[in-house]
Structures are given as C-alpha cells and as structure tokens.
Design an enzyme around this catalytic site. Structure first.
Site, short mmCIF file in Angstrom:
data_model
loop_
_atom_site.label_atom_id
_atom_site.label_comp_id
_atom_site.label_asym_id
_atom_site.label_seq_id
_atom_site.Cartn_x
_atom_site.Cartn_y
_atom_site.Cartn_z
N ARG A 28 8.76 4.11 -3.44
CA ARG A 28 10.19 3.82 -3.27
C ARG A 28 10.53 2.36 -3.59
O ARG A 28 11.57 2.06 -4.18
CB ARG A 28 10.58 4.14 -1.82
N ASP A 105 -18.56 -2.03 -7.37
CA ASP A 105 -17.47 -2.59 -8.16
C ASP A 105 -17.85 -3.84 -8.94
O ASP A 105 -17.51 -3.99 -10.12
CB ASP A 105 -16.24 -2.86 -7.28
N THR A 142 -24.66 -13.52 -5.91
CA THR A 142 -24.48 -12.31 -5.13
C THR A 142 -23.04 -11.85 -5.34
O THR A 142 -22.19 -12.61 -5.80
CB THR A 142 -24.78 -12.57 -3.64
N HIS A 191 21.58 -16.59 26.46
CA HIS A 191 21.33 -15.42 27.31
C HIS A 191 22.41 -14.35 27.11
O HIS A 191 22.68 -13.54 28.00
CB HIS A 191 21.24 -15.79 28.79
N SER A 316 27.67 5.15 5.93
CA SER A 316 27.19 6.17 6.87
C SER A 316 27.38 7.53 6.22
O SER A 316 28.35 7.74 5.50
CB SER A 316 27.96 6.08 8.19
N LYS A 322 32.14 2.98 8.33
CA LYS A 322 31.07 2.05 8.66
C LYS A 322 30.43 1.44 7.41
O LYS A 322 30.24 2.11 6.40
CB LYS A 322 29.97 2.76 9.46
N VAL A 323 30.10 0.17 7.52
CA VAL A 323 29.22 -0.50 6.56
C VAL A 323 28.03 -1.00 7.37
O VAL A 323 28.10 -2.02 8.05
CB VAL A 323 29.92 -1.66 5.85
N SER A 361 -14.40 -6.28 3.20
CA SER A 361 -14.15 -5.62 1.92
C SER A 361 -12.88 -4.78 1.95
O SER A 361 -11.97 -4.96 1.14
CB SER A 361 -15.35 -4.75 1.54
N ARG A 365 -8.52 -5.79 0.84
CA ARG A 365 -7.76 -4.95 -0.09
C ARG A 365 -6.34 -4.68 0.40
O ARG A 365 -5.54 -4.09 -0.32
CB ARG A 365 -8.52 -3.64 -0.34
#
Length: 484
Positions: A28, A105, A142, A191, A316, A322-323, A361, A365
């Site tokens: 998406r 890999d 390594t 508050h 909506s 509504k926005v 490992s 990722r």
C-alpha cells in the site's frame, strides 16, 4: 447439529504474479518508502557486500600487502567498481540462484565475484590479471567483516540520503508555520484546562526546536566498522603476512569507506553505534508524535481547519460534513510502530553471546522497516500541515471566553506592589482563587476586581488594558530563537 458449511475453493494469493506484498511498506505504501529500497533492502545489502569485497581486493593489491599478488590496472579497477554501479535485476537473480546452492548469503557474493573475475578478459577485450586475483576475494575475512561494513554503509546512506532530508523538511515546514503565526494569540491548556495564553507560533516553535535538536544529534552520528577477522585478533592476517601493519591496513580501509574504525571488537562490530542512532531517531519520532497529537487536538478545538483538497481523501464514508485528521492519525500509528522496532533493534543489537551469535542477522534485516514507518509518518505530517488553515477568529472567541486566565498577571502585579510597600496587597493568590476558581469571569468582572484592589494608578491602568489576547508576554519574539 447442523453440518459445517462447505469451504469455497480459493486461488492462492501467494502464487499471484506479480508477487503480492506481505507488508504495507512494500504494498500500500510502496511509493512513499521506495527510496529506502536502494539501501536497506536485501538487494541493497548485497550490493554493499559486493562493494566491500571489491574495495578490499583493490585495497590489498593497491597497498602491495600480499607478496606476489597481481597489480591491477586502472581499467581493471574500473571494471570491478562497475560491478557495483551496474548492479541490478540480473545480478540479484544470479545471487539468489547461487545462494540456493550455498545456503549462505555472503558466500554467494564471493562466488558471484569469482565469476566476474573469470569473465574479465572477455569483457575487457585484453589479457587481464583479474582471474588470478580470485584467491584475494574474501581473504582474511569472516562474514561479519563484510556484513558490519555493508550495514554501516547502507544505514548511513539511507539516513543521510533519504531519512534526514525528509526529517529536515518537516522541521522546516513547522518552523515556517511558527514564523508565519508567531503573533497569533491562543489560549494555552495545561492539564487540559484554560491557562496563560501563548501564541500559536511559539507553541509550534517549541516543537520545531525539539525536532532540530534531535536532527543535530543524528547528523553527528558515527558509523563504525571493522575488518579484523574471526575473533577480532587479526590472527590469520599476522600468521600469513606477519610483516604487514594490519591495524593500519584495516583502519585505512574502513576510513576509506567513509566510516569510523572500531579497533576493539569480537567477531562482530559491537553495534553500539546502531543502538545510539536508533534511540535518537526514535526520540525524533516521539517529538513528531507529540506534534501530531497536539495538531489533532487543535483541529478538534477548531483552531485549525483542514482543506479537503489538500487531504486528498473522503472525510467520512457516511458523514459527508467531516474532514477527518487522517494524516496525523496515520502518522501517530506509523511513529509508534517505528519506535517499537527501533527500541527493539537497540536493545537486541548491543548483546552478542561471547564472541558471536546470529541474533543480529534477522534483527538488522528490519532496519529498513523501522525507518520506513518513520519516513511514511514524516510524509503524512508534512501533507497534513500543508492542508491546514488557521482560524484566528476561533482562537479569539476562546480567549474572550476565559478572562480568568488574567488572574496570574493580577496576582503577580499585587505581589510586586506589596514588595514596593503598597498597602492592601495581602493574600493575592487566595483573593484571585476566590474570584476565578471554578467560574467564568468576563471582561467587566475582571476589570471591576482590578479597580477595587487599590493598586497604583499606572499598574491598575496596565492591568485594566490587558486582555486574554494581549496577555502573551514575549511569545511572538521567542519564535526568533529558531533563527539563532
């Protein structure tokens, strides 16, 4: 008992072509997060591995560290580096095929490079020493020597080329709004209760300043690397070529990649720099989350109006009036996911059993996922801010309905007058509490109270001229600190 309803036979979405994304960042929201693919995808990691292996070969041969090693021509070095710059779909597919055989890999990258070295004479159109250099590929390394440098390169490039420009953008958007509305008075709410007025610009400036501080920390981040062998001792190096200054060779190589050399490691580079970076990014996220929730609240109070065209959505599905503040709500959710991942990365990556385990490992990722959700949130906040209009009249109405907030100013003036020897200034807090607590005070009521206090004429006139909208202190000028 009634029989179970028959289950319909369905096509498997896992077999669909093109492949269906499992996660939203690759589905998406692909458009928003695609720039990170160049760095923090598996393919981006493999390209960086190829780069590190090639640069290590060039580094060793260029410094003549290995007795009898072939010397590369400029054309041969260019050929090798072109493997990185031209790395694409065919290389990705070939690496995947090799890894299905090696089940490793980094070893797959080594074999891919050996193939490219063997093919060099045909591609260069002349005799080449590159096939003879195949034994130098991955020498003294390594897998973690290659991986730690590759991750440092990809994380650095993703942060500096993709995440930081977007993060700076939202901070600058906010700073611009702060300057634009520096003098627009607004009722503060501490508050959730009516409190000493501020200006909208000053409140936005506070958040812009906080974001910039975190950005400054992230901009100073160090990206560490090492290339010192199986347990960080240069053991194989010093046995095979004892005359070489291996620490100098390693330091020059790591710094040549634009990284900071870490001289003391186990098999792994300790990843502490990653934990530090991710904590700073998470803190930036949390400040941005604070902005999103505050703006959401200001929208609900009517201080901001949203332009539907800028939101690019239906407000909506059932209530057309509504926005909805969806940009800020989407940002909140993505920031929370990003922070959870960044916190997890930081907590996990600083620990490795003894000299090595593989918990890092899988963990590493997910760096792209963590930054991807942050990047998506930043985009939503920027789009949300761009679609806001300030309703100064709504703020003015709110201020005018809360004259009791001037109680602080009156009390402070009474205290100063008492210190100057003015009689009748006793118990200012209690007197203002009796007037204001739990009740609304209008302009007439506040001015009547002020007039009955017996204050010096100048002080009384100054207080009588005060309104909630004008009681903003230095708020407007404080926004100027954003330019400092």
């Amino acid at each position: 008992m009634s029989p179970e309803p028959p289950q319909p036979s369905r096509r498997s979405l896992a077999d669909a072509v093109p492949a269906v994304a499992l996660g939203p960042l690759d589905g998406r929201y692909r458009r928003s997060t695609a720039p990170l693919v160049d760095h923090l995808s598996e393919a981006g990691l493999n390209r960086a591995r190829v780069q590190v292996e090639i640069e290590w070969l060039i580094h060793l041969t260029g410094r003549r560290v290995l007795p009898g090693a072939p010397q590369l021509s400029e054309r041969e070095r260019d050929y090798l580096r072109a493997i990185v710059t031209e790395f694409g779909a065919d290389d990705i597919a070939e690496l995947a095929a090799i890894e299905r055989e090696t089940l490793h890999d980094v070893k797959a990258v080594e074999y891919l490079l050996t193939r490219r070295l063997d093919a060099a004479p045909a591609d260069l159109g002349a005799p080449s020493v590159l096939p003879a250099a195949s034994e130098i590929v991955h020498i003294f390394c390594t897998s973690e020597d290659i991986n730690n440098l590759s991750y440092a390169i990809t994380v650095r490039d993703a942060v500096e080329a993709v995440w930081l420009p977007a993060a700076r953008g939202v901070a600058e958007d906010l700073a611009a709004l702060a300057h634009e509305h520096a003098a627009v008075p607004m009722l503060a709410r501490t508050h959730g209760q009516a409190a000493t007025p501020v200006t909208l610009g000053k409140e936005l400036a506070v958040l812009a300043h906080r974001l910039r501080r975190q950005l400054a920390r992230i901009e100073r981040a160090e990206y560490l690397g090492k290339i010192n062998g199986a347990t960080g001792t240069y053991g194989a190096h010093t046995v095979a070529v004892p005359e070489a200054d291996w620490e100098a060779v390693a330091r020059d190589f790591v710094e040549g990649l634009g990284l900071t050399w870490n001289p003391l490691t186990t098999q792994i580079e300790s990843h502490d720099w990653q934990a530090e970076l991710y904590a700073d990014v998470a803190r930036f996220n949390r400040v941005l989350h604070n902005l999103a929730t505050d703006v959401w609240t200001y929208i609900s109070l009517g201080y901001f109006k949203q332009r539907l065209s800028a939101q690019g959505s239906t407000g909506s599905s059932t209530m057309p009036h509504k926005v909805n503040p969806i940009r800020f709500e989407n940002a909140e959710a993505n920031l929370e996911i990003s922070c959870a991942l960044l916190d997890g990365l930081g907590a996990t990556l600083v620990t490795s059993r003894l000299q090595r385990d593989l918990t890092d490992s899988t963990t590493q990722r997910n760096i792209g996922v963590a930054l991807g959700h942050s990047l998506l949130a930043i985009e939503n906040v920027r789009r949300g801010l761009a679609g806001l209009d300030v309703d100064a009249a709504a703020m003015e109405r709110d201020l005018d309905a809360n004259w009791e907030v001037l109680g602080e100013a009156v009390q402070s003036a009474m205290r100063v007058a008492a210190l100057a020897g003015v009689e009748g200034m006793e118990d200012p807090y209690e007197r203002l509490k009796e007037l204001t607590r739990g009740r609304r005070v209008d302009a007439a009521g506040m001015r009547e109270f002020i007039g009955g206090l017996g204050l010096p004429t100048e002080v009384e006139q100054r207080l009588a001229a005060l309104t909630p909208a004008s009681y903003t202190g230095l708020a407007a000028s404080l926004v100027g600190h954003l330019d400092g």
